[in-house]
Design a protein around this motif. Structure first.
Motif, short mmCIF file in Angstrom:
data_model
loop_
_atom_site.label_atom_id
_atom_site.label_comp_id
_atom_site.label_asym_id
_atom_site.label_seq_id
_atom_site.Cartn_x
_atom_site.Cartn_y
_atom_site.Cartn_z
N VAL A 101 0.84 -1.20 0.00
CA VAL A 101 0.00 0.00 0.00
C VAL A 101 0.88 1.25 0.00
N GLU A 102 2.00 1.22 0.74
CA GLU A 102 2.90 2.38 0.79
C GLU A 102 3.49 2.68 -0.60
N ASP A 103 3.84 1.62 -1.32
CA ASP A 103 4.34 1.82 -2.70
C ASP A 103 3.27 2.52 -3.55
N ALA A 104 2.03 2.03 -3.40
CA ALA A 104 0.93 2.61 -4.19
C ALA A 104 0.74 4.09 -3.83
N LYS A 105 0.81 4.39 -2.52
CA LYS A 105 0.61 5.79 -2.09
C LYS A 105 1.71 6.69 -2.66
N ALA A 154 3.42 6.20 -5.43
CA ALA A 154 3.19 6.36 -6.87
C ALA A 154 2.07 7.37 -7.13
N ILE A 155 1.04 7.34 -6.29
CA ILE A 155 -0.09 8.28 -6.46
C ILE A 155 0.39 9.72 -6.22
N GLN A 156 1.21 9.90 -5.17
CA GLN A 156 1.73 11.25 -4.88
C GLN A 156 2.58 11.77 -6.04
N VAL A 157 3.41 10.88 -6.60
CA VAL A 157 4.25 11.27 -7.74
C VAL A 157 3.35 11.68 -8.92
N ALA A 158 2.34 10.87 -9.18
CA ALA A 158 1.45 11.17 -10.32
C ALA A 158 0.72 12.49 -10.10
N VAL A 207 5.11 10.68 -15.11
CA VAL A 207 3.86 10.68 -15.88
C VAL A 207 3.21 9.30 -15.84
N VAL A 208 4.04 8.26 -16.06
CA VAL A 208 3.49 6.89 -16.02
C VAL A 208 4.17 6.14 -14.88
N ASN A 209 3.37 5.58 -14.01
CA ASN A 209 3.88 4.86 -12.84
C ASN A 209 3.20 3.51 -12.76
N MET A 210 4.00 2.48 -12.46
CA MET A 210 3.44 1.13 -12.37
C MET A 210 3.74 0.54 -11.00
N VAL A 211 2.66 0.13 -10.33
CA VAL A 211 2.84 -0.61 -9.07
C VAL A 211 2.30 -2.02 -9.28
N MET A 212 2.94 -2.97 -8.62
CA MET A 212 2.47 -4.36 -8.71
C MET A 212 1.96 -4.77 -7.34
N GLY A 213 1.32 -5.94 -7.33
CA GLY A 213 0.87 -6.45 -6.04
C GLY A 213 -0.60 -6.81 -6.04
N PRO A 214 -1.08 -7.34 -4.92
CA PRO A 214 -2.45 -7.85 -4.85
C PRO A 214 -3.51 -6.76 -5.03
N VAL A 255 -3.01 -3.31 -2.93
CA VAL A 255 -2.49 -2.26 -3.83
C VAL A 255 -3.62 -1.69 -4.71
N GLY A 256 -4.44 -2.59 -5.27
CA GLY A 256 -5.55 -2.14 -6.12
C GLY A 256 -6.53 -1.30 -5.31
N ASN A 257 -6.85 -1.77 -4.12
CA ASN A 257 -7.79 -1.04 -3.28
C ASN A 257 -7.23 0.33 -2.88
N ALA A 258 -5.92 0.42 -2.65
CA ALA A 258 -5.31 1.71 -2.28
C ALA A 258 -5.51 2.73 -3.41
N ILE A 259 -5.43 2.26 -4.65
CA ILE A 259 -5.67 3.15 -5.80
C ILE A 259 -7.15 3.55 -5.84
N ALA A 260 -8.02 2.53 -5.65
CA ALA A 260 -9.47 2.80 -5.77
C ALA A 260 -9.98 3.75 -4.70
#
Ligand code: NDP
Length: 490
Positions: free
Chosen positions: A40-44, A46-50, A199-206, A210-215
């Protein structure tokens, strides 16, 4: 062995937890890669960067033509590397090589389509009653969270990345955790052509973490998701916090209606293609074949005769016509549906088993499977199986065909086979589905909208509709007579 990392702010990174996931070739169970298992931290991050990158304007402020020039270069890269990409797709997803080759060609064409479209939109102005010029402009939405499934790892990614980038958004993307190989290659190519960092960021994981953190993130402005309806519902709920824009491409249980006056061999041929292409792991699969009663027995005999001859094997074998299922877990799910069909009293007339002969025992192969004598309440009739399993049902007349076709919670696709043009149009207009075909199946075009009615989703991918998904619409009203309005007297 490939070592797949996440791509955040222009850097290739392992997960913060340091954990990795084995990526398995479904044709033989071998590990072909290890992928970062993001958190989730990785996703957060990536979101901040975007978010920061979007606000900087480094991408959204570029002239549309300049953004398009990057998209053309990505298309060229996909074509230059198409052979390697197709082989990697086969090793990760299992599909036959010729299907993967089509996917790569479609992926390059999709980038070109949106590169060509983005500087074409015409302005809209309105004659309004005030001395005002009212104009309408389109703008990027902001940070787009893109979440895709495993059945078309490259193509589903491109259907989202190409229009999102064309429109000027920044991206946080998550592949399916079991098929990250070609998506990683795409991100490498986007780096090579010089897409600005962040501009383009890729996170992997469940998906669940990870998906829910984006949603659920307040800093993600839109989520574009392709996957199952159950997951789609969870994403809708997670997205309520900041009233995210949503595009959901979900599952299906699509009817393929075959009338007695259809060209018989053409109908059989397309019915086989409709369900067994992609090993049935296609959202628009024709998984319910409805056949007019006067030709029903003849149709079932011919369909089964040909289904039994389909060459099932590893996708890299040039003889292979149908590959394995994507994972052991998914194979067990599909075999479970086959068992439920038998338990509920449907008649199995073809297949029904895992294939272990001829060196296929390490892979996740299932026979083309056909059920008849089904009733509308059976699980195999109602639920999306997402495997090489089809039910063939009988109908009496047009009204009966339409009734059975629409007796589903889904509404993604549908097809009609008949030589009577007026009947084809009458029936297809009544089928409650977003993607329909007459005397054909599975055709998809970058120009045409893709998406479903009912629980098959909301919004449309591809075409101008696909670009709209990634754009906000703004009205600008310009006063042409700049004088006080005089509303208040003093
Ligand atoms: P899932 O819905 O299980 O997963 C799709 C993606 O969503 C994966 O990346 C997954 O992550 C992620 N995910 C899972 N749970 C969550 C969550 N709670 N929040 C956010 N993301 C989450 O689908 P499958 O991958 O199993 O794909 C098959 C389904 O996709 C079928 O139902 C099919 O019909 C549908 N589909 C629809 C298409 C269409 O255009 N309508 C096209 C292709 C497929 P992970 O798996 O990595 O954990």
């Amino acid at each position: 062995m490939l070592d797949l990392k996440m791509y955040i702010n222009g850097e290739w990174r392992d997960s913060r937890s340091g954990e990795k996931r084995d990526i398995i070739n479904p044709a033989n169970g071998e590990v072909i890669a290890q992928a970062a298992e993001g958190t989730v931290e990785d996703a957060k991050e990536a979101i901040q960067v975007a978010k920061d990158t979007f606000e900087s304007g480094v991408w959204s402020d570029l002239p549309a033509e300049e953004r398009a020039s990057y998209l053309y270069k990505i298309a060229d890269k996909i074509e230059e590397n198409a052979e390697e990409l197709a082989r990697l797709e086969v090793m990760d997803n299992g599909k036959p090589l010729r299907e993967a080759e089509f996917d790569m060609a479609d992926a390059a064409a999709c980038f070109r389509y949106y590169a060509g479209l983005i500087n074409k939109p015409e302005g809209v102005t309105y004659q309004v009653s005030d001395p005002v010029q009212s104009i309408v402009v389109k703008e990027p939405i902001g940070v787009c969270g893109l979440i895709v499934p495993w059945n078309y790892p490259m193509l589903m990614t491109v259907w989202k990345v190409a229009p999102a980038l064309a429109a000027g958004n920044t991206i946080v993307y998550k592949p399916s955790e079991i098929t990250p190989v070609t998506p990683t290659k795409l991100f490498e190519m986007m780096e090579e052509v010089g897409i600005p960092k962040g501009v383009v960021n890729m996170v992997m994981g469940p998906g669940a973490t990870v998906g829910n953190a984006i949603a659920e993130s307040h800093d993600v402005d839109l989520v574009s998701f392709t996957g199952g309806t159950v997951t789609g519902r969870k994403i809708m709920q997670a997205a309520t916090g900041n009233i995210k824009k949503l595009s959901l491409e979900l599952g299906g249980k699509s009817p393929n209606i075959i009338f007695a006056d259809a060209d018989f061999e053409v109908a059989v041929d397309y019915a086989l293609f409709g369900i067994f292409c992609g090993t049935g792991q296609v959202c628009a699969a024709g998984s319910r074949i409805l056949v007019e009663e006067s030709i029903y027995d003849k149709f079932v005999d011919r369909f089964v005769e040909r289904a039994k001859k389909i060459k099932v094997g590893p996708g890299l074998d040039p003889e292979t016509e149908m590959g394995p299922l994507v994972s052991e877990q998914h194979m067990e799910k599909v075999l479970g549906y086959i068992e439920s069909g038998k338990e509920e009293g449907a008649k199995l007339v073809c297949g029904g088993n895992r294939i272990t002969e001829n060196g296929l025992d390490k892979g996740y192969f299932v026979e083309p499977t056909v059920f008849v004598d089904v009733t509308p309440d059976m699980k195999i009739v109602r639920e999306e199986i997402f495997g090489p399993v089809v039910v063939i049902q009988k109908f009496k007349d047009e009204q009966d065909a339409i009734r059975i076709a629409n007796d589903t919670d889904y509404g993604l696709a549908g097809a009609v086979f008949t030589q009577d043009g007026a009947k084809a149009l009458r029936v297809i207009k009544k089928v409650r589905a977003g993607i329909t075909w007459v005397n054909t199946f599975h055709n998809t075009y970058n120009e045409a909208p893709w998406g479903g009615y009912k629980q098959s989703g909301t919004g449309r991918a591809l075409g101008t509709w696909g670009l709209d998904t990634y754009q906000e619409t703004k009205q600008i009203n310009i006063n042409l007579e700049v004088e006080p309005i005089g509303w208040f007297k003093n």
